[in-house]
Design a protein around this motif. Structure first.
Motif, PDB file in Angstrom:
ATOM      1  N   ILE A  47      40.331 -40.287  40.532  1.00 56.15           N
ATOM      2  CA  ILE A  47      39.736 -39.192  39.742  1.00 56.15           C
ATOM      3  C   ILE A  47      38.368 -38.829  40.298  1.00 56.15           C
ATOM      4  N   ASN A  48      38.165 -37.533  40.496  1.00 58.35           N
ATOM      5  CA  ASN A  48      36.860 -37.038  40.942  1.00 58.35           C
ATOM      6  C   ASN A  48      36.384 -36.007  39.919  1.00 58.35           C
ATOM      7  N   SER A  49      35.277 -36.326  39.228  1.00 57.86           N
ATOM      8  CA  SER A  49      34.700 -35.355  38.289  1.00 57.86           C
ATOM      9  C   SER A  49      33.522 -34.691  38.996  1.00 57.86           C
ATOM     10  N   VAL A  50      33.751 -33.463  39.458  1.00 59.24           N
ATOM     11  CA  VAL A  50      32.771 -32.787  40.314  1.00 59.24           C
ATOM     12  C   VAL A  50      31.449 -32.589  39.581  1.00 59.24           C
ATOM     13  N   ASP A  51      31.505 -32.118  38.321  1.00 60.32           N
ATOM     14  CA  ASP A  51      30.264 -31.819  37.593  1.00 60.32           C
ATOM     15  C   ASP A  51      29.480 -33.078  37.237  1.00 60.32           C
ATOM     16  N   LEU A  52      30.184 -34.144  36.895  1.00 61.59           N
ATOM     17  CA  LEU A  52      29.478 -35.377  36.516  1.00 61.59           C
ATOM     18  C   LEU A  52      29.039 -36.160  37.746  1.00 61.59           C
ATOM     19  N   GLY A  53      29.557 -35.809  38.923  1.00 61.02           N
ATOM     20  CA  GLY A  53      29.214 -36.546  40.139  1.00 61.02           C
ATOM     21  C   GLY A  53      29.748 -37.975  40.085  1.00 61.02           C
ATOM     22  N   ILE A 104      31.863 -26.151  31.026  1.00 62.33           N
ATOM     23  CA  ILE A 104      31.536 -26.445  29.623  1.00 62.33           C
ATOM     24  C   ILE A 104      30.429 -27.504  29.568  1.00 62.33           C
ATOM     25  N   PRO A 105      29.310 -27.231  28.872  1.00 55.22           N
ATOM     26  CA  PRO A 105      28.286 -28.267  28.741  1.00 55.22           C
ATOM     27  C   PRO A 105      28.881 -29.545  28.130  1.00 55.22           C
ATOM     28  N   VAL A 106      28.444 -30.698  28.652  1.00 59.30           N
ATOM     29  CA  VAL A 106      29.025 -31.986  28.234  1.00 59.30           C
ATOM     30  C   VAL A 106      28.274 -32.551  27.023  1.00 59.30           C
ATOM     31  N   ALA A 107      28.978 -33.213  26.124  1.00 60.11           N
ATOM     32  CA  ALA A 107      28.391 -33.868  24.937  1.00 60.11           C
ATOM     33  C   ALA A 107      27.509 -32.908  24.158  1.00 60.11           C
ATOM     34  N   ALA A 108      27.991 -31.667  23.989  1.00 60.86           N
ATOM     35  CA  ALA A 108      27.171 -30.624  23.367  1.00 60.86           C
ATOM     36  C   ALA A 108      27.858 -29.973  22.183  1.00 60.86           C
ATOM     37  N   GLY A 109      29.032 -30.468  21.789  1.00 60.76           N
ATOM     38  CA  GLY A 109      29.713 -29.908  20.613  1.00 60.76           C
ATOM     39  C   GLY A 109      30.711 -28.819  20.953  1.00 60.76           C
ATOM     40  N   LEU A 110      30.984 -28.620  22.249  1.00 68.15           N
ATOM     41  CA  LEU A 110      31.884 -27.530  22.639  1.00 68.15           C
ATOM     42  C   LEU A 110      33.259 -28.041  23.087  1.00 68.15           C
ATOM     43  N   GLU A 193      21.943 -34.371  24.726  1.00 66.37           N
ATOM     44  CA  GLU A 193      23.314 -34.902  24.659  1.00 66.37           C
ATOM     45  C   GLU A 193      23.386 -35.904  23.522  1.00 66.37           C
ATOM     46  N   ARG A 194      24.517 -35.984  22.860  1.00 68.28           N
ATOM     47  CA  ARG A 194      24.670 -36.967  21.790  1.00 68.28           C
ATOM     48  C   ARG A 194      26.119 -37.378  21.696  1.00 68.28           C
ATOM     49  N   SER A 195      26.339 -38.488  20.961  1.00 69.43           N
ATOM     50  CA  SER A 195      27.708 -38.978  20.888  1.00 69.43           C
ATOM     51  C   SER A 195      28.349 -38.536  19.573  1.00 69.43           C
ATOM     52  N   THR A 196      29.528 -37.947  19.668  1.00 69.91           N
ATOM     53  CA  THR A 196      30.239 -37.505  18.466  1.00 69.91           C
ATOM     54  C   THR A 196      30.516 -38.696  17.549  1.00 69.91           C
ATOM     55  N   GLY A 197      30.901 -39.829  18.167  1.00 72.43           N
ATOM     56  CA  GLY A 197      31.214 -41.025  17.375  1.00 72.43           C
ATOM     57  C   GLY A 197      30.017 -41.449  16.527  1.00 72.43           C
ATOM     58  N   GLU A 198      28.810 -41.408  17.125  1.00 72.16           N
ATOM     59  CA  GLU A 198      27.607 -41.806  16.373  1.00 72.16           C
ATOM     60  C   GLU A 198      27.309 -40.817  15.251  1.00 72.16           C
ATOM     61  N   GLN A 199      27.520 -39.544  15.532  1.00 71.80           N
ATOM     62  CA  GLN A 199      27.265 -38.531  14.501  1.00 71.80           C
ATOM     63  C   GLN A 199      28.233 -38.693  13.330  1.00 71.80           C
ATOM     64  N   VAL A 200      29.486 -38.979  13.659  1.00 68.56           N
ATOM     65  CA  VAL A 200      30.484 -39.180  12.592  1.00 68.56           C
ATOM     66  C   VAL A 200      30.097 -40.418  11.763  1.00 68.56           C
ATOM     67  N   ALA A 281      29.366 -31.766  16.411  1.00 72.72           N
ATOM     68  CA  ALA A 281      28.901 -32.945  15.682  1.00 72.72           C
ATOM     69  C   ALA A 281      27.423 -32.902  15.307  1.00 72.72           C
ATOM     70  N   GLY A 282      26.615 -32.046  15.954  1.00 77.96           N
ATOM     71  CA  GLY A 282      25.181 -31.955  15.627  1.00 77.96           C
ATOM     72  C   GLY A 282      24.374 -33.099  16.226  1.00 77.96           C
ATOM     73  N   GLY A 283      23.130 -33.270  15.698  1.00 76.93           N
ATOM     74  CA  GLY A 283      22.238 -34.312  16.242  1.00 76.93           C
ATOM     75  C   GLY A 283      21.775 -33.965  17.639  1.00 76.93           C
ATOM     76  N   GLY A 284      21.771 -32.697  17.980  1.00 77.37           N
ATOM     77  CA  GLY A 284      21.547 -32.217  19.357  1.00 77.37           C
ATOM     78  C   GLY A 284      22.721 -31.316  19.677  1.00 77.37           C
ATOM     79  N   GLY A 285      23.018 -31.130  20.937  1.00 70.44           N
ATOM     80  CA  GLY A 285      24.141 -30.254  21.277  1.00 70.44           C
ATOM     81  C   GLY A 285      23.837 -28.815  20.905  1.00 70.44           C
ATOM     82  N   CYS A 286      24.841 -28.113  20.424  1.00 79.40           N
ATOM     83  CA  CYS A 286      24.730 -26.652  20.305  1.00 79.40           C
ATOM     84  C   CYS A 286      24.687 -26.144  18.872  1.00 79.40           C
ATOM     85  N   MET A 287      24.118 -24.919  18.765  1.00 83.79           N
ATOM     86  CA  MET A 287      24.218 -24.122  17.544  1.00 83.79           C
ATOM     87  C   MET A 287      24.864 -22.804  17.941  1.00 83.79           C
ATOM     88  N   VAL A 288      25.284 -22.057  16.911  1.00 83.08           N
ATOM     89  CA  VAL A 288      25.918 -20.772  17.206  1.00 83.08           C
ATOM     90  C   VAL A 288      25.393 -19.734  16.220  1.00 83.08           C
TER      91      VAL A 288
END
Ligand code: MEV
Length: 324
Positions: A47-53, A104-110, A193-200, A281-288
């Motif tokens: 597996i090669n994740s180009v964006d995450l390097g 897609i931005p990572v760990a941002a609620g999208l 960036e934040r973790s969905t699991g922690e927000q939940v 999930a909030g705690g950072g990430g995105c708003m709309v």
């Protein structure tokens, strides 16, 4: 080589409450994750994740990092799980190389991880000639998502699989909403960036401390989502905006917002957005923010001045699909 893609999502109503079985409204947007898949001559999953390097290969449960050291293992594991599910389904014992690219931005609620998982499932299933129903694509992407955060409602892999605008309810499935008009949206990213699991977990803790209060908030979230579904189908943007503001207040009550998000939300509202809320999930990430089309640029500027990066999101009817 097979290439597939799947969309990011915006939750317009009901995030967090959806974990407790209440309805939520989610739409697929015009940002996608892409996965390409090729057969290998050995039995590895590379597996090669180009964006995450990050890159490396899995052989059974052994991991050999190429880029990114041991961190690569945790980040690439969901992609490996999605691939293994399809390999298992196809009953083929072959190796597969996968490359993932995403706007897609990572760990941002999208919903980046679910979009990647759904794209991988579709690419690998076509590569192996495994005929998966949409329900199976969803299920394999969902199983990969469970590795990312323990108790997902399933809303992210559902929208990445099916696309469109959905009224989603855990364990009950979803209903496509008939939305004819445009939904003009600006997304503002706090860059945190934040973790969905922690927000939940934060919401779960608050509910444990004040069950009688938080259960009312969750039930109110249900009413908001159901009213919003009607407003979406009748194209009542003013009502939608107001309901988004109410939904944001409920999310504050359960502990999902934070200062950077509030700054962006208030900047949007002050500049004339019809409504603004955190998304995901909030705690950072995105708003709309929902705006009249002529206000989109102005609201985006205000969000930038308040410290966010922005993009204008358009709804997309396309779920996970083969690209070439
Ligand atoms: C994550 O995109 C949305 C949450 O409601 C979690 C979930 O539904 O699994 C916060």
């Amino acid at each position: 080589m097979i290439v597939a893609s799947a969309p990011a999502k915006i939750i317009l109503f009901g995030e967090h409450f959806v974990v407790y079985g209440e309805p939520a409204i989610v739409l697929a947007i015009d940002k996608r994750a892409r996965a390409s898949a090729e057969l290998r001559t050995d039995k590895r999953i590379y597996i090669n994740s180009v964006d995450l390097g990050l890159s490396g290969s899995f052989m059974e449960e052994q991991f050999q990092p190429e880029l990114g050291g041991e961190e690569a293992r945790t980040k690439l594991e969901p992609i490996k799980i999605a691939t293994q599910k399809v390999l298992h389904f196809s009953k083929k014992q072959v190796g597969v190389s996968i490359e993932v690219e995403s706007s897609i931005p990572v760990a941002a609620g999208l919903g980046s991880s679910a979009a990647v998982a759904a794209a991988v499932v579709v690419a690998v299933s076509r590569l192996l000639d495994a005929k998966l129903s949409k329900e199976e694509v969803f299920r394999f992407a969902y199983e990969a998502e469970c590795f990312v955060h323990g108790t997902p409602s399933g809303i992210d892999p559902t929208i990445s699989t099916y696309g469109g605008v959905l009224l989603f309810q855990r364990d009950r499935g979803f209903k496509s909403l008939n939305v004819e008009g445009d939904i003009p949206l600006v997304v503002g990213d706090t860059g945190m960036e934040r973790s969905t699991g922690e927000q939940v977990a934060i919401v779960r803790e608050r509910r444990k401390h004040f069950p009688s209060i938080i259960d009312h908030v969750i039930k109110t979230g249900r009413e908001v989502a159901l009213k919003a579904a009607k407003a979406l189908e009748t194209g009542d943007l003013n009502a939608l905006g107001e309901l988004m503001n109410i939904n944001h207040a409920l999310l504050c009550a359960v502990g999902a917002s934070n200062e950077p998000l509030e700054r962006l939300v208030y900047a949007a509202r002050k500049t004339g957005a019809l409504g603004a809320k955190l998304t995901g999930a909030g705690g950072g990430g995105c708003m709309v923010a929902l705006c009249l089309p002529e206000k989109l640029e102005k609201v985006a500027e205000a969000i930038k001045r308040a410290g966010g990066t922005t993009f204008i999101a358009r709804k997309s009817s396309e779920g996970a699909k083969i690209e070439s």
